[in-house]
Design an enzyme around this catalytic site. Structure first.
Site, PDB file in Angstrom:
ATOM      1  N   GLU A 247     -17.250  41.218 -30.001  1.00  0.00           N
ATOM      2  CA  GLU A 247     -17.556  39.828 -29.663  1.00  0.00           C
ATOM      3  C   GLU A 247     -16.401  39.100 -28.985  1.00  0.00           C
ATOM      4  O   GLU A 247     -16.606  38.320 -28.046  1.00  0.00           O
ATOM      5  CB  GLU A 247     -17.979  39.070 -30.919  1.00  0.00           C
ATOM      6  CG  GLU A 247     -19.377  39.398 -31.415  1.00  0.00           C
ATOM      7  CD  GLU A 247     -19.459  40.650 -32.256  1.00  0.00           C
ATOM      8  OE1 GLU A 247     -20.576  41.028 -32.650  1.00  0.00           O
ATOM      9  OE2 GLU A 247     -18.396  41.256 -32.513  1.00  0.00           O
TER      10      GLU A 247
ATOM     11  N   GLN B 180     -25.619  38.557 -31.433  1.00  0.00           N
ATOM     12  CA  GLN B 180     -26.789  39.199 -32.016  1.00  0.00           C
ATOM     13  C   GLN B 180     -27.311  38.396 -33.210  1.00  0.00           C
ATOM     14  O   GLN B 180     -28.510  38.209 -33.376  1.00  0.00           O
ATOM     15  CB  GLN B 180     -26.453  40.627 -32.432  1.00  0.00           C
ATOM     16  CG  GLN B 180     -27.661  41.464 -32.715  1.00  0.00           C
ATOM     17  CD  GLN B 180     -27.321  42.935 -32.798  1.00  0.00           C
ATOM     18  OE1 GLN B 180     -26.724  43.371 -33.783  1.00  0.00           O
ATOM     19  NE2 GLN B 180     -27.699  43.693 -31.778  1.00  0.00           N
ATOM     20  N   PHE B 181     -26.396  37.901 -34.014  1.00  0.00           N
ATOM     21  CA  PHE B 181     -26.668  36.907 -35.041  1.00  0.00           C
ATOM     22  C   PHE B 181     -25.547  35.882 -34.969  1.00  0.00           C
ATOM     23  O   PHE B 181     -24.390  36.243 -34.755  1.00  0.00           O
ATOM     24  CB  PHE B 181     -26.725  37.528 -36.439  1.00  0.00           C
ATOM     25  CG  PHE B 181     -27.918  38.406 -36.666  1.00  0.00           C
ATOM     26  CD1 PHE B 181     -29.088  37.887 -37.203  1.00  0.00           C
ATOM     27  CD2 PHE B 181     -27.883  39.751 -36.324  1.00  0.00           C
ATOM     28  CE1 PHE B 181     -30.199  38.691 -37.402  1.00  0.00           C
ATOM     29  CE2 PHE B 181     -28.982  40.559 -36.513  1.00  0.00           C
ATOM     30  CZ  PHE B 181     -30.150  40.029 -37.047  1.00  0.00           C
TER      31      PHE B 181
ATOM     32  N   HIS C  34     -26.419  37.139 -42.236  1.00  0.00           N
ATOM     33  CA  HIS C  34     -27.377  36.981 -41.138  1.00  0.00           C
ATOM     34  C   HIS C  34     -28.166  35.685 -41.266  1.00  0.00           C
ATOM     35  O   HIS C  34     -29.251  35.565 -40.690  1.00  0.00           O
ATOM     36  CB  HIS C  34     -28.360  38.156 -41.113  1.00  0.00           C
ATOM     37  CG  HIS C  34     -27.735  39.484 -40.840  1.00  0.00           C
ATOM     38  ND1 HIS C  34     -27.023  40.173 -41.786  1.00  0.00           N
ATOM     39  CD2 HIS C  34     -27.705  40.249 -39.716  1.00  0.00           C
ATOM     40  CE1 HIS C  34     -26.587  41.314 -41.267  1.00  0.00           C
ATOM     41  NE2 HIS C  34     -26.977  41.377 -40.016  1.00  0.00           N
TER      42      HIS C  34
END
Length: 658
Positions: free
Chosen positions: A397, A419-420, A464
């Site tokens: 990231e 992605q989350f 998440h």
């Protein structure tokens, strides 16, 4: 020290000397000024001039270079006016940061230089993004980025090398191995024999060069750059050198063995090269004296200009106005039909239309190409726009955020999908320290949108399910968008992508496939910083956003006797406090609802602002309702009580009864 001038013209050999000498003479002057208290700090590159000068001399003028503290020769060799450099170091307005940052913490598009930040590592990923933009436009250009041996221990170094390798990016990674990271010797920093070995581990061509030999540096880098322009690929070059002075002047060099300093003093890149030029008859003594006199006058004349400039003035409106790049909102009104779609569909449609509208827009993220992303937002995009613009990334990231910044620097737009949203912590540093600060520091845009799938209510557990918007609403320079409906999501996403400032775009996962709405099929925009008044009433003001909007709507539907103003903020930075004040002055009561945990959230700031601005209009204390002060639990029974939906109803009725 042996020099080989074969293949390098006498004119270039002399120019290399002039460039090194100029850098050294400026440094010597700066050390005097430092002792006199006329500059505040200095990071010396004495003994390392050959690296900066050799690298920049091998680059074309329109190729980007990302230097560090000890690379004064980069700036002087690119021809930056000395008075502006001197003003920069004194914190004057005509410096490159208007007194807002110091030393070499700046960039200039005019000279294709992108300066460092103190966190070091992110600039390596930025170089990846710059190089990617060149590659996408089929421009045969190299991007050179500097780092020291100390920063090769940072995760950003490894992420950036891996990303460049996977994407075959023409980045020249220049590692100045000068023996010490502040006071820590290389023996305590890594176990491989050479830093160049780290490049081999990522499948990157790597070389070791004597960093004190200007002709060796120039010849090798020039050869590599010519090759990389024809055959785009990353290359790591480890320059062996030494730091003759402290990390910065206050540090001193007591931790360095005296014998080691003496050994490297004999390898001085300028004195040895000067002796070579004299031996070859390329430079006469009187010519050397003339060059030095020329530089003495140039340095003194430009110092005079810098010293004569007054201290930078403080104007609050200017300081606040420069945090963001000015952006004139352009309303686009849809003309076609509507269709009833889910939130996830509206975001996907809006993103697709932005890709069609902006051919310089690149989407970055994990599994977003053929797979379409874990939430299928980009399903089919790779077929429509190609994998060059819809790019799968490794799990890194920080490097990807930095690369998005690099794309922006080089004239592109970038959308990155976390992605989350929880995983943003792995890319936190470049967001809050690079993207957020870059315009305020040196007037550069960060044309980046980071999409943040977020939120609880789906049984996804602690890693998440977070809504971590408060990490970013308190960071000047970032914009934060958090829609609750498909219509808002599509229009606000379009506006966010049009905006040249960095935007954190939150998308609640529990709403993706549960909320439907009629949405225009055409492209359209909605303004940032405008709340939406969903319901009107005189009893109470409810302010919320994201999933909280739907919890509030459910509560009001179940208790139709409650007549409330319901404000959906939609964007959290900029924040529409005027709409909040107007409503509170009408109703006299305020309840702020957020999904995030209570302490330090945006509800606290809204409550404080209303208390300051609307105290005389309040008929009751402001109430805040939020999730429990725990991580987000997994089990449904625990998660239901973690979330504030039921507590909101209780608090609402208590406030009405006050």
């Amino acid at each position: 020290m042996k020099y080989n001038g074969e293949g390098i013209s006498v004119e270039m050999q002399l120019e290399l000397f002039r460039r090194m000498l100029k850098s050294r003479m400026i440094e010597e002057k700066m050390l005097i000024l430092l002792r006199q208290g006329k500059i505040s700090k200095w990071f010396s590159g004495m003994g390392q001039e050959a690296i900066a000068v050799g690298v920049v001399s091998a680059l074309m003028d329109d190729e980007y270079i990302l230097p560090m503290h000890r690379n004064l020769g980069v700036f002087t060799s690119r021809g930056i006016p000395l008075n502006r450099l001197f003003s920069q170091w004194q914190g004057k307005a005509s410096g490159f940061t208007k007194g807002r940052d110091r030393s070499f913490h700046f960039g200039t598009q005019e000279y294709r230089i992108v300066g460092m930040i103190s966190h070091l590592g992110p600039q390596l990923g930025v170089a990846d993004g710059i190089a990617l933009a060149h590659k996408l436009r089929k421009e045969k250009r190299v991007t050179a980025v500097f780092t020291g041996e100390g920063a090769t221990s940072e995760g950003d170094f490894h992420e950036a090398l891996n990303l460049a390798a996977v994407w075959d990016l023409p980045v020249l990674f220049c590692v100045e191995n000068n023996g010490y990271g502040l006071s820590t010797p290389v023996s305590e920093q890594y176990r491989c024999e050479h830093i160049a070995d780290k490049g081999v581990g990522y499948g990157i061509e790597s070389h070791i060069v004597d960093g004190n030999n200007i002709l060796e540096v120039y010849r090798k880098v020039n050869s590599l750059c010519k090759s990389m322009r024809k055959d785009p690929r990353p290359v790591l070059v480890e320059f062996k050198t030494f730091r003759m002075r402290g990390h910065e002047e206050a540090s001193g060099t007591k931790y360095v063995p005296k014998k080691l300093l003496e050994e490297w003093a004999e390898k001085d890149p300028i004195q040895n090269y000067l002796a070579y030029l004299h031996e070859q008859g390329f430079l006469l003594e009187q010519e050397e004296v003339a060059i030095k006199k020329e530089y003495i006058h140039e340095i003194d004349d430009n110092l005079k200009l810098a010293f004569e400039e007054g201290e930078v003035d403080f104007t609050e409106s200017i300081e606040l106005g420069d945090v963001y790049q000015k952006n004139l909102y352009q309303e686009v009104i849809p003309k076609g039909d509507d269709h009833n779609v889910r939130l996830v569909d509206a975001i996907s449609e809006g993103l697709r239309q932005c890709m069609e509208r902006h051919d310089n827009l690149v989407i970055l993220g994990q599994d977003i190409a053929e797979y379409g992303g874990v939430f299928k937002i980009t399903d089919g995009f790779a077929g429509l726009f190609g994998k060059e613009r819809v790019r799968n990334t490794p799990i890194c990231e920080s490097a990807v955020v930095s690369a998005a910044m690099g794309l922006s620097l080089n004239g592109m737009k970038a959308v990155m999908e976390m992605q989350f949203g929880d995983f943003v912590s792995s890319g936190f540093n470049p967001i809050v320290n690079y993207l957020a600060k870059v315009h305020y520091r040196w007037n550069e845009k960060a044309d980046v949108v980071i999409r943040m799938p977020c939120g609880a209510g789906v049984g996804a557990g602690p890693f998440h399910s977070q809504t971590n918007e408060a990490w970013f609403t308190k960071t000047p320079g970032l914009k934060v968008v958090y829609p609750a409906f498909p219509y808002d999501a599509k229009g606000l996403l379009a506006t966010s992508i049009e905006d040249p400032n960095p935007v954190m775009f939150f998308e609640h996962k529990a709403l993706y496939r549960s909320i439907y709405q009629d949405v225009p099929k055409d492209y359209y925009t909605l303004p940032l910083g405008k709340a939406s008044l969903l319901k009107e009433g005189n009893d109470v003001t409810i302010v919320t956003y994201g999933a909280g909007v739907h919890w509030a709507l459910d509560a009001l539907e179940n208790q139709p006797e409650i007549k409330a103003d319901l404000l959906d903020l939609r964007t959290l930075q900029p924040l529409d406090m005027e709409a909040v004040y107007k409503s509170v002055c009408k109703t006299g009561k305020l309840l702020v609802l957020q999904e995030d945990t209570l302490f330090g959230g945006i509800a606290s700031d809204i409550a404080a602002l209303v208390g300051e601005q609307c105290f005389e209009s309040l008929d009751a204390p402001v109430r805040r309702v939020a999730s429990l002060e725990t991580p987000v639990p997994f089990a449904r029974s625990l998660e239901n009580h973690f979330l504030p939906k039921e507590r909101f109803v209780i608090a609402l009725n208590e406030l009405l009864a006050y």
